[in-house]
Design a protein around this motif. Structure first.
Motif, PDB file in Angstrom:
ATOM      1  N   HIS A   1       0.703  -7.767   5.677  1.00 53.01           N
ATOM      2  CA  HIS A   1      -0.252  -8.656   5.843  1.00 53.01           C
ATOM      3  C   HIS A   1      -1.075  -8.979   5.015  1.00 53.01           C
ATOM      4  CE1 HIS A   1       1.813  -9.550   9.610  1.00 53.01           C
ATOM      5  NE2 HIS A   1       1.708  -8.148  10.130  1.00 53.01           N
ATOM      6  N   LEU A   2      -1.255  -8.112   4.027  1.00 50.79           N
ATOM      7  CA  LEU A   2      -2.249  -8.507   2.840  1.00 50.79           C
ATOM      8  C   LEU A   2      -1.588  -9.879   1.802  1.00 50.79           C
ATOM      9  CD1 LEU A   2      -2.672  -4.896   1.469  1.00 50.79           C
ATOM     10  CD2 LEU A   2      -4.575  -6.338   2.635  1.00 50.79           C
TER      11      LEU A   2
ATOM     12  N   ALA B   1       1.191   1.199   9.717  1.00 53.22           N
ATOM     13  CA  ALA B   1      -0.099   1.186  10.082  1.00 53.22           C
ATOM     14  C   ALA B   1      -1.024   2.586  10.142  1.00 53.22           C
ATOM     15  CB  ALA B   1      -0.348   0.193  11.357  1.00 53.22           C
TER      16      ALA B   1
ATOM     17  N   CYS C   1      -2.092   3.716   6.820  1.00 46.44           N
ATOM     18  CA  CYS C   1      -2.549   2.724   5.721  1.00 46.44           C
ATOM     19  C   CYS C   1      -3.872   2.635   5.473  1.00 46.44           C
ATOM     20  CB  CYS C   1      -1.821   1.247   6.020  1.00 46.44           C
ATOM     21  SG  CYS C   1      -2.384   0.324   4.831  1.00 46.44           S
TER      22      CYS C   1
ATOM     23  N   CYS D   1      -2.249  -5.899  11.806  1.00 46.69           N
ATOM     24  CA  CYS D   1      -1.259  -4.997  11.403  1.00 46.69           C
ATOM     25  C   CYS D   1      -0.496  -4.398  12.499  1.00 46.69           C
ATOM     26  CB  CYS D   1      -1.720  -4.005  10.339  1.00 46.69           C
ATOM     27  SG  CYS D   1      -2.448  -4.620   8.894  1.00 46.69           S
TER      28      CYS D   1
ATOM     29  N   LYS E   1      -5.562   0.313   4.347  1.00 46.13           N
ATOM     30  CA  LYS E   1      -5.876  -0.953   4.147  1.00 46.13           C
ATOM     31  C   LYS E   1      -5.533  -1.746   5.415  1.00 46.13           C
ATOM     32  CE  LYS E   1      -5.282  -1.267  -1.129  1.00 46.13           C
ATOM     33  NZ  LYS E   1      -4.678  -2.077  -1.884  1.00 46.13           N
ATOM     34  N   VAL E   2      -5.427  -0.734   6.523  1.00 46.56           N
ATOM     35  CA  VAL E   2      -5.000  -1.346   7.754  1.00 46.56           C
ATOM     36  C   VAL E   2      -5.935  -2.433   8.404  1.00 46.56           C
ATOM     37  CG1 VAL E   2      -5.873   0.480   9.045  1.00 46.56           C
ATOM     38  CG2 VAL E   2      -3.985  -0.711  10.009  1.00 46.56           C
ATOM     39  N   MET E   3      -5.397  -3.529   8.966  1.00 45.82           N
ATOM     40  CA  MET E   3      -6.278  -4.290   9.658  1.00 45.82           C
ATOM     41  C   MET E   3      -5.962  -4.496  11.063  1.00 45.82           C
ATOM     42  SD  MET E   3      -5.873  -7.364   6.539  1.00 45.82           S
ATOM     43  CE  MET E   3      -4.313  -7.031   6.645  1.00 45.82           C
TER      44      MET E   3
ATOM     45  N   CYS F   1       3.121  -3.183  11.973  1.00 46.86           N
ATOM     46  CA  CYS F   1       3.751  -2.552  10.480  1.00 46.86           C
ATOM     47  C   CYS F   1       3.735  -1.017  10.939  1.00 46.86           C
ATOM     48  CB  CYS F   1       2.472  -2.785   9.639  1.00 46.86           C
ATOM     49  SG  CYS F   1       2.795  -2.003   8.170  1.00 46.86           S
TER      50      CYS F   1
ATOM     51  N   PRO G   1       0.835  -1.312   0.021  1.00 41.40           N
ATOM     52  CA  PRO G   1       0.005  -0.008   0.083  1.00 41.40           C
ATOM     53  C   PRO G   1       0.772   1.317   0.071  1.00 41.40           C
ATOM     54  CG  PRO G   1      -0.952  -1.598   1.583  1.00 41.40           C
ATOM     55  CD  PRO G   1       0.370  -2.197   0.933  1.00 41.40           C
TER      56      PRO G   1
HETATM   57 FE1  SF4 Z   1       0.862  -2.502   6.891  1.00 39.17          FE
HETATM   58 FE2  SF4 Z   1      -1.176  -3.737   7.225  1.00 39.17          FE
HETATM   59 FE3  SF4 Z   1      -1.172  -1.808   5.549  1.00 39.17          FE
HETATM   60 FE4  SF4 Z   1       0.251  -3.839   4.899  1.00 39.17          FE
HETATM   61  S1  SF4 Z   1      -2.025  -3.771   5.288  1.00 39.17           S
HETATM   62  S2  SF4 Z   1       0.724  -1.855   4.909  1.00 39.17           S
HETATM   63  S3  SF4 Z   1       0.720  -4.709   6.994  1.00 39.17           S
HETATM   64  S4  SF4 Z   1      -0.734  -1.616   7.799  1.00 39.17           S
END
Ligand code: SF4
Length: 319
Positions: A316-317, A286, A289, A296, A291-293, A283, A244
């Motif tokens: 982690h995606l 994070a 991001c 992360c 797309k953070v989960m 991460c 990302p």
């Molecule tokens: Fe980091 Fe999670 Fe975003 Fe991937 S999806 S960049 S691991 S915060």
């Protein structure tokens, strides 16, 4: 391809207080093949320059190692290590204004390496300096002048001649064009390309202009807050980014077309790069991001190979 240089878990931390540590470079592993150009991109403060300087021994290593042609280099250089390695590994600095000593003539600046490391007589040094001034597009007559008499582009040519005169095999180019006018950036890039072909150089090309890095590099490595987050063939990383952060970096690269530029604004990266002091688990991207989960924030992602040949990503995606 034969490996020229390899960093393994290279780490460079700076203590700034009793309990505070700047994680400038963390656990960074990278292999560079002979005659390869690896472009290293990321925002200011991501640790790119510190990584380049640590490779060359200008910073001591906190942990990890650098091996060059199979030899593990010292964690902390002594003067004799610089003496031995300077002719093989060199650096071109970002700022052509502050990196040249204003009290030395151009001839003294370019010839200093020959005087220190090759111990050539003065006449031999003058001959080599004149040759290199011509090679970088200046004139032998410039030898007796001082840096302030030159433009930014000319100063960077002087810096390039200073690095190349020892005929190194590996050169770290630390944002060599970012301080220059756009009009002279292409000239300096073309000069570096010519010298690379002529001398069979291997380059680590540090920059934040992704399109320029794509143009000059075989592979592109993306760095964020001291760690590599993605690496692969330059075209693939640029046109099909997986991480990302890389996606946002690519989409926020300036576009000449106004319509595309307007659309680009919506994907511009949010916020500032966080402080590298006392970085914790999870991460590092994070908090910015899209797309953070949950995972992360708990677990640190490590570089893993993707299905595409020679591509790795730390996210982690991609389980
Ligand atoms: Fe980091 Fe999670 Fe975003 Fe991937 S999806 S960049 S691991 S915060």
């Amino acid at each position: 391809m034969t490996t020229l240089l390899e960093t393994r878990n290279l780490t460079r931390h700076f203590k700034i207080g009793r309990n505070q540590v700047v994680h400038a470079v963390d656990d960074l592993s990278l292999t560079i093949a002979e005659r390869e150009v690896v472009g290293l991109v990321g925002e200011s403060g991501s640790g790119k320059s510190t990584f380049g300087k640590t490779i060359l021994g200008l910073h001591d290593k906190t942990a990890g190692s650098v091996s060059y042609q199979g030899e593990t280099l010292p964690g902390k250089y002594k003067p004799r290590d610089f003496q031995r390695l300077a002719a093989r590994m060199q650096m071109i600095f970002q700022d052509p204004y502050s990196s040249l000593n204003p009290r030395m003539t151009v001839g003294e600046i370019i010839g200093e390496g020959l005087r220190l490391h090759k111990r050539l007589p003065p006449a031999g040094i003058r001959e080599q300096v004149a040759h290199w001034l011509e090679l970088v597009g200046l004139s032998a007559d410039h030898m007796s002048r001082y840096p302030h008499e030159f433009s930014g582009g000319q100063r960077q040519r002087i810096g390039i001649a200073r690095a190349m005169i020892l005929e190194p095999e590996f050169v770290v180019c630390d944002e060599p064009i970012s301080a220059l006018d756009v009009s002279v950036q292409a000239q300096v890039i073309n000069l570096l390309g010519e010298l690379k072909d002529r001398m069979g150089l291997t380059l680590l090309f540090i920059a934040h202009d992704l399109s320029m890095v794509r143009y000059v590099s075989d592979r592109m490595a993306v760095m964020y807050l001291g760690s590599l987050v993605e690496i692969g063939p330059a075209d693939q990383v640029y046109f099909q980014p997986r991480h990302p952060y890389t996606e946002i970096l690519v989409s926020s690269n300036p576009e000449p077309d106004p319509q595309t530029e307007r659309e680009r604004q919506s994907t511009t990266i949010r916020g500032e790069i966080p402080s590298p002091v006392n970085v914790g688990a999870g991460c590092r991207f994070a908090n910015r991001c899209p797309k953070v989960m949950d995972v992360c924030r708990r677990a640190t992602p490590h570089l893993i190979p993707l299905q595409e040949v020679d591509r790795q990503v730390a996210c982690h995606l991609y389980p």
